[in-house]
Design a protein around this motif. Structure first.
Motif, mmCIF file in Angstrom:
data_model
loop_
_atom_site.group_PDB
_atom_site.id
_atom_site.type_symbol
_atom_site.label_atom_id
_atom_site.label_comp_id
_atom_site.label_asym_id
_atom_site.label_seq_id
_atom_site.Cartn_x
_atom_site.Cartn_y
_atom_site.Cartn_z
ATOM 1 N N GLN A 1 -2.410 8.750 -0.364
ATOM 2 C CA GLN A 1 -3.477 8.016 -0.632
ATOM 3 C C GLN A 1 -3.569 8.061 -1.993
ATOM 4 O O GLN A 1 -4.936 7.752 -2.478
ATOM 5 C CB GLN A 1 -4.648 8.534 0.035
ATOM 6 N N MET B 1 -0.980 3.832 8.671
ATOM 7 C CA MET B 1 -1.362 4.211 7.433
ATOM 8 C C MET B 1 -2.930 4.830 7.154
ATOM 9 O O MET B 1 -2.879 5.527 6.299
ATOM 10 C CB MET B 1 -1.408 2.614 6.700
ATOM 11 N N TYR C 1 -9.386 4.523 4.433
ATOM 12 C CA TYR C 1 -8.203 4.229 4.347
ATOM 13 C C TYR C 1 -7.719 2.935 4.922
ATOM 14 O O TYR C 1 -7.011 2.076 4.346
ATOM 15 C CB TYR C 1 -6.963 5.292 4.668
ATOM 16 N N SER D 1 4.260 2.511 2.425
ATOM 17 C CA SER D 1 4.823 1.569 3.352
ATOM 18 C C SER D 1 6.108 1.652 3.655
ATOM 19 O O SER D 1 6.473 0.773 4.602
ATOM 20 C CB SER D 1 4.089 0.310 3.068
ATOM 21 N N ASN E 1 -3.994 -5.664 1.782
ATOM 22 C CA ASN E 1 -2.746 -6.763 2.232
ATOM 23 C C ASN E 1 -3.570 -8.063 2.411
ATOM 24 O O ASN E 1 -2.640 -9.061 2.229
ATOM 25 C CB ASN E 1 -2.442 -5.953 3.611
ATOM 26 N N VAL F 1 0.831 -1.149 0.023
ATOM 27 C CA VAL F 1 0.122 -0.062 -0.058
ATOM 28 C C VAL F 1 0.932 1.390 0.063
ATOM 29 O O VAL F 1 2.077 1.341 0.530
ATOM 30 C CB VAL F 1 -0.824 -0.001 1.122
ATOM 31 N N TRP G 1 -6.385 -0.543 3.279
ATOM 32 C CA TRP G 1 -5.071 -1.355 3.793
ATOM 33 C C TRP G 1 -5.222 -2.735 4.263
ATOM 34 O O TRP G 1 -4.446 -3.802 4.024
ATOM 35 C CB TRP G 1 -4.640 -0.519 5.085
ATOM 36 N N GLY H 1 -1.053 -0.496 10.347
ATOM 37 C CA GLY H 1 -2.331 -0.169 9.683
ATOM 38 C C GLY H 1 -2.965 1.049 10.019
ATOM 39 O O GLY H 1 -3.514 1.962 9.195
#
Length: 306
Positions: A184, A178, A209, A21, A217, A18, A213, A175
């Motif tokens: 984004q 993020m 968001y 990261s 993932n 993502v 994530w 997470g």
């Protein structure tokens, strides 16, 4: 696929995750370890060829698992040719890049006439520069090849079908961190295909968001483990920052690089924790449900053993 003086073109190492990261630092480690990661890269180390082809949603890509592999193979063939063009003569280099420019502009993503002309102009300038001023590369200077583009995780299934010996490194950052990231761009383009909608109020954007994530993932881990097995690696950005030597050594082992042939101290020194690490601790976490938090923990548990 072609074996070129020890470089197996069917065996790239791909870095993704993502957006935001920490894939850039992993790319630096591979480059310092002797991997060819492409000559044409963004300041973020993203591979410009791959980004041009795959960052935006290609025409006809309306489902994450039902895109035509044959069409994807054509695009990946163009990408592969472009990546290795700098090892060829100027004539072959220019020819490969022209084919790539033609394919990207007219046969892949929908572009307005204005944007097609802009892309053609930029592409022609790059081709003239690259085929006349950039020195020819030697295969023997590299131990392997690959590229970095965070959104490549979307294409794991298609990449693994084309590059039969590919390795994939999925970089995962915490997470909740993020969820409060300003990076984004990937969400803006791909959230719809993950069935994630934009919240009505800006205050709830971090929830969307985080949802992206989680879904991105989970999907990448599921596909990576199923299709690649031991050629798939999850790398925790936090672990890399807090225990760089351990994680760098684990990465070198995954890449089958003799750690005696690289400067591990130098590789570790290239890893620096950003000031934004653990930013979520100063945020309002009450906007997330227990289900959201548990999903984050579930993903973290997937790579605790790594």
């Amino acid at each position: 696929m072609i074996m070129e003086n020890g470089i197996d073109r069917s065996a790239p190492v791909v870095i993704g995750g993502v957006g935001g990261s920490g894939t850039r630092v992993v790319t630096n480690i591979l480059t310092e370890s002797g991997f060819y990661m492409g000559e044409c890269r963004e300041p973020t180390k993203d591979n410009r060829f791959f980004t041009s082809l795959f960052y935006g949603i290609p025409d006809g890509f309306t489902n994450l698992s039902k895109f035509e592999q044959s069409r994807m193979n054509k695009a990946l063939g163009v990408f592969e040719e472009a990546m290795f063009s700098n090892f060829e003569s100027n004539l072959k280099k220019a020819s490969a890049l022209m084919r790539g420019l033609w394919f990207i502009t007219f046969n892949w993503n929908f572009l307005s006439t204005k944007n097609k002309l802009k892309r053609l102009l930029k592409g022609l300038i790059y081709i003239i520069y690259n085929s006349t001023l950039v020195p020819r590369l030697r295969y023997t200077d590299y131990s392997g090849w690959g590229w970095k583009e965070p959104v490549s995780h979307v294409y794991i299934e298609y990449l693994s079908n084309y590059f039969r010996n590919m390795k994939y490194i999925l970089v995962i950052r915490q997470g909740l961190d993020m969820a409060f990231s300003a990076n984004q761009g990937q969400f803006d383009i791909w959230a719809e295909l993950f069935d994630i909608s934009i919240p009505e109020t800006p205050e709830m954007l971090p929830v969307a968001y985080l949802n992206y994530w989680i879904q991105a993932n989970k999907r990448a881990i599921g596909l990576g483990e199923k299709l690649l097995g031991n050629r798939f690696m999850i790398l925790s950005f936090e672990k890399l920052c807090y225990s760089p030597r351990k994680e760098v050594e684990r990465l070198l082992s995954f890449l089958e690089i003799d750690d005696k042939k690289v400067d591990i101290d130098k590789l570790c020194d290239s890893v620096n924790a950003p000031v934004t690490i653990n930013r979520y601790k100063s945020q309002n976490l009450s906007i997330f449900t227990d289900e959201d938090i548990n999903a984050v923990r579930e993903i973290e548990q997937m790579f605790e053993h790594e």
